[in-house]
Design a protein around this motif. Structure first.
Motif, PDB file in Angstrom:
ATOM      1  N   VAL A 236       0.842  -1.196   0.000  1.00  0.00           N
ATOM      2  CA  VAL A 236       0.000   0.000   0.000  1.00  0.00           C
ATOM      3  C   VAL A 236       0.875   1.243   0.000  1.00  0.00           C
ATOM      4  O   VAL A 236       1.795   1.370   0.800  1.00  0.00           O
ATOM      5  N   GLU A 237       0.591   2.162  -0.923  1.00  0.00           N
ATOM      6  CA  GLU A 237       1.246   3.460  -0.992  1.00  0.00           C
ATOM      7  C   GLU A 237       0.166   4.539  -1.022  1.00  0.00           C
ATOM      8  O   GLU A 237      -1.029   4.249  -0.987  1.00  0.00           O
ATOM      9  N   ALA A 269      -2.524  -6.200   7.226  1.00  0.00           N
ATOM     10  CA  ALA A 269      -2.362  -4.813   6.773  1.00  0.00           C
ATOM     11  C   ALA A 269      -3.162  -4.546   5.510  1.00  0.00           C
ATOM     12  O   ALA A 269      -3.607  -3.412   5.277  1.00  0.00           O
ATOM     13  N   VAL A 270      -3.347  -5.561   4.669  1.00  0.00           N
ATOM     14  CA  VAL A 270      -4.137  -5.391   3.436  1.00  0.00           C
ATOM     15  C   VAL A 270      -5.338  -6.320   3.394  1.00  0.00           C
ATOM     16  O   VAL A 270      -6.189  -6.184   2.504  1.00  0.00           O
ATOM     17  N   GLU A 284      -7.591   2.217  -1.350  1.00  0.00           N
ATOM     18  CA  GLU A 284      -6.395   1.596  -1.919  1.00  0.00           C
ATOM     19  C   GLU A 284      -6.171   0.215  -1.320  1.00  0.00           C
ATOM     20  O   GLU A 284      -5.807  -0.728  -2.022  1.00  0.00           O
ATOM     21  N   ARG A 285      -6.418   0.048  -0.024  1.00  0.00           N
ATOM     22  CA  ARG A 285      -6.258  -1.266   0.608  1.00  0.00           C
ATOM     23  C   ARG A 285      -7.253  -2.272   0.030  1.00  0.00           C
ATOM     24  O   ARG A 285      -6.931  -3.437  -0.177  1.00  0.00           O
ATOM     25  N   ASN A 290      -8.532  -6.923  -3.364  1.00  0.00           N
ATOM     26  CA  ASN A 290      -9.272  -7.491  -4.491  1.00  0.00           C
ATOM     27  C   ASN A 290      -8.324  -8.115  -5.513  1.00  0.00           C
ATOM     28  O   ASN A 290      -8.583  -9.199  -6.047  1.00  0.00           O
ATOM     29  N   GLN A 291      -7.216  -7.428  -5.803  1.00  0.00           N
ATOM     30  CA  GLN A 291      -6.259  -7.966  -6.769  1.00  0.00           C
ATOM     31  C   GLN A 291      -5.618  -9.248  -6.232  1.00  0.00           C
ATOM     32  O   GLN A 291      -5.399 -10.207  -6.985  1.00  0.00           O
ATOM     33  N   MET A 292      -5.348  -9.281  -4.929  1.00  0.00           N
ATOM     34  CA  MET A 292      -4.773 -10.497  -4.337  1.00  0.00           C
ATOM     35  C   MET A 292      -5.756 -11.660  -4.424  1.00  0.00           C
ATOM     36  O   MET A 292      -5.377 -12.800  -4.719  1.00  0.00           O
TER      37      MET A 292
END
Length: 620
Positions: A236-237, A269-270, A284-285, A290-292
């Motif tokens: 995460v950025e 964390a995500v 963003e998280r 979702n991508q993971m």
């Protein structure tokens, strides 16, 4: 070559260019200091003052014959010989005879053209090199900006494993669970031929310090495959979409190095439950999560990639992350028992010079509740303490001292207190010890000390005889009574109370309220849980309690907590009044020697009843 080295190269090239220009300037000045015109040279030759002339291309070096040899430099005209030019300027032939002047003509140098060319080309080459490195550095910065979405996972090859299952102790059941993962990575065809599908994801769950990351590395070391390690927070950025891009890049790298292990530390964390935030960074998280989920669901049976993740908070993970097909296996790493602690101590003490009398089994019994990280710190503290004592081996005394350092902090012997405060502390700790020793459900007292450790002015250490998973109600009540023994002793002996029991009172209040509201140990309120705790994710670690009971029930809860604490305090005072002579004896002995061991304490006050096992108690 990194940007720092490139900057050094640019500075070196510029320095060389400056030095070359300075040297060229000095050489020009040196050559123009003794210059003669061709007319002056002709006059000097005609007057017989010149002894020798050396011709080097168009450059003339003149040497005089007036006693003191001195040289001057002249230049002749291109395309004519020196003799022709001097004759044209009025020099007679007899003055040019070998008897009057010696004329030497040097052949042209083979390097003259090269040197001349370099004189013109070298400065341009230096400037071109400087500009090349400057633009290359700028291009490297641009590439770093373009690689912002690349994965930051660190890859460890499995050729030379640094951690194997032999380096992990105290979690035998967890190692057995992961053994089939190792077998799949070693021989995937054996499972694929039978149509078996190995778990795509393995979630390691356990308190901090139990060895989740170490166990993941051991799986990689046993299987001998590449190991990608990354923390959940590294995805995460501040820019939206970067985390999802890094997830894609990570899984692309993993597919290229298949079979391999991808380890995500602190996945909470995500992987927090979606839809619980208030926008902002949480969007963003969610995209990263979702991508993971998409990447994990897209694995084929022949991909041979194992996703391992670690967390100490599985309750806040998104349900989609834990469903079968993603993290479909959960391996729990609990706090080790006494045998596990002994095995962990053996692993961490390997290679360290221990005295023959050191019994790791005794140390393991004295450290209930310690996890692997605590035990590693314990062994390290023992080695440091032995070195400070100028010893070549680590003894039992160093381990015992280190246990107290890990639990309560280092001793503060230099702390100066008055005799009155020292007496109060002695009776306070003696009160803890006498009350705990009088209760059959309480743990046996191991040590009593009035030497300050950490933030405590003194401490009483009580350790159980064996580990227990379940804690009875009587054991919890005995712990409350023992914690209140210090305040009760101050009240009885000095007819006053101090602030020294602040930590004891705080722990008593929390324990009593937990018994009433969380453990259902109130006869009046019954076996019910009052208040559902939930975490406000968008407010960081803040935890709120959802109040699912009425004001009348809240009053009853407060009344039950107050009743439990007051009854325990009265019980502690009754015990101390009954054993006032033992209280005085223990306090006076503490004033003499400051620290009393279990053997010396039981000589003063033998335990009235056999002790039962339980959890450790530390009272300050």
């Amino acid at each position: 070559m990194n940007s720092r080295n490139q900057s050094y190269v640019v500075y070196v090239l510029l320095f060389i260019a400056i030095i070359a220009m300075v040297i060229y300037s000095f050489s020009q000045n040196a050559t123009t200091s003794g210059v003669l015109t061709i007319n002056q040279l002709a006059s000097e030759v005609q007057n017989g003052k010149v002894a020798r002339i050396v011709t080097d291309e168009n450059k003339l070096t003149v040497t005089y014959k007036d006693g003191t040899q001195k040289s001057a430099t002249s230049t002749k005209e291109t395309g004519a010989t020196l003799v022709d030019q001097l004759t044209a300027l009025g020099v007679t032939s007899d003055k040019l005879s070998p008897d009057n002047v010696e004329i030497e003509i040097k052949p042209p140098s083979a390097w003259l053209g090269v040197a001349t060319a370099l004189g013109y080309i070298l400065p341009f080459l230096l400037l071109a090199g400087a500009f090349f490195f400057i633009f290359r550095q700028a291009q490297g910065s641009n590439n770093a900006a373009m690689s912002f979405g690349k994965s930051r996972a660190r890859m460890f090859t499995g050729d030379q494993p640094t951690v194997t299952f032999a380096d992990v102790a105290g979690v035998d059941e967890s190692k057995e669970e992961l053994q089939e993962v190792v077998e799949f990575l070693r021989e995937p065809q054996k499972f694929i031929q039978l149509g078996a599908r190995i778990p795509k994801g393995v979630l390691l769950v356990g308190p901090p310090g139990t060895g989740k990351t170490l166990l993941a590395k051991a799986v990689s070391g046993e299987a001998g495959v590449p190991f990608f390690s990354i923390s959940g927070s590294e995805f995460v950025e501040m820019f939206v979409g970067v985390g999802a891009s890094r997830v894609r890049d990570l899984f692309d790298q993993a597919k290229r190095h298949s079979p391999c292990i991808v380890f995500v530390d602190e996945i909470d964390a995500v992987g927090r439950q979606r839809g619980a935030g208030l926008g902002g960074s949480h969007d963003e998280r969610e995209q990263t999560l979702n991508q993971m989920l998409v990447e994990m669901d897209g694995f084929d049976t022949d991909t041979n990639i194992i996703i391992m993740a670690a967390t100490n908070r599985p309750d806040i993970l998104d349900p989609a992350l834990l469903r079968p097909g993603r993290f479909d296996r959960r391996v729990v790493l609990d706090r080790p028992d006494v045998r596990g602690r002994e095995a962990i101590l053996k692993v961490h003490s390997k290679g360290k010079p221990l005295e023959p009398v050191v019994d790791l089994g005794v140390i393991a019994k004295a450290t209930p509740g310690f996890v692997g990280a605590d035990l590693e710190n314990l062994v390290n503290e023992s080695a440091i303490l032995a070195a400070r004592r100028n010893k070549t081996t680590i003894g039992q005394s160093e381990f015992e001292e280190s246990i107290e350092r890990v639990i309560a902090g280092p001793e503060r012997k230099s702390r100066l207190i008055s005799e009155e405060e020292k007496r109060i502390v002695a009776y306070h700790e003696a009160g803890h010890a006498v009350v705990m020793n009088s209760l059959p459900e309480a743990d046996p007292v191991q040590k009593v000390s009035i030497i300050a450790r950490g933030m405590a002015a003194g401490y009483t250490l009580a350790l159980p005889l064996e580990d227990r998973t379940l804690t009875p109600k009587k054991k919890l009540q005995a712990e409350i009574i023992g914690l209140l023994g210090g305040r009760a002793a101050e009240d009885i002996v000095f007819d006053d109370i101090t602030s020294g029991a602040s930590n004891d009172i705080e722990r008593v209040t929390q324990l009593a309220r937990s018994m009433i509201t969380r453990l259902g140990m109130s006869e009046k309120l019954g076996p019910m849980v009052y208040g559902q705790k939930e975490e406000l994710i968008f407010l960081g670690r803040e935890i709120s309690e959802q109040r699912d009971y009425s004001e009348q029930v809240a009053e009853q809860i407060d009344g039950e907590v107050r009743k439990l604490v007051n009854e325990s305090y009265a019980k502690a005072k009754d015990i101390l009044k009954e054993h006032r002579d033992k209280l005085d004896a223990v306090a006076n002995r503490l004033l003499e020697v400051e620290t009393i061991s279990r053997e010396e304490f039981e000589k003063i006050f033998p335990p009235p009843t056999p002790k039962r096992s339980g959890t450790p108690t530390y009272a300050s």
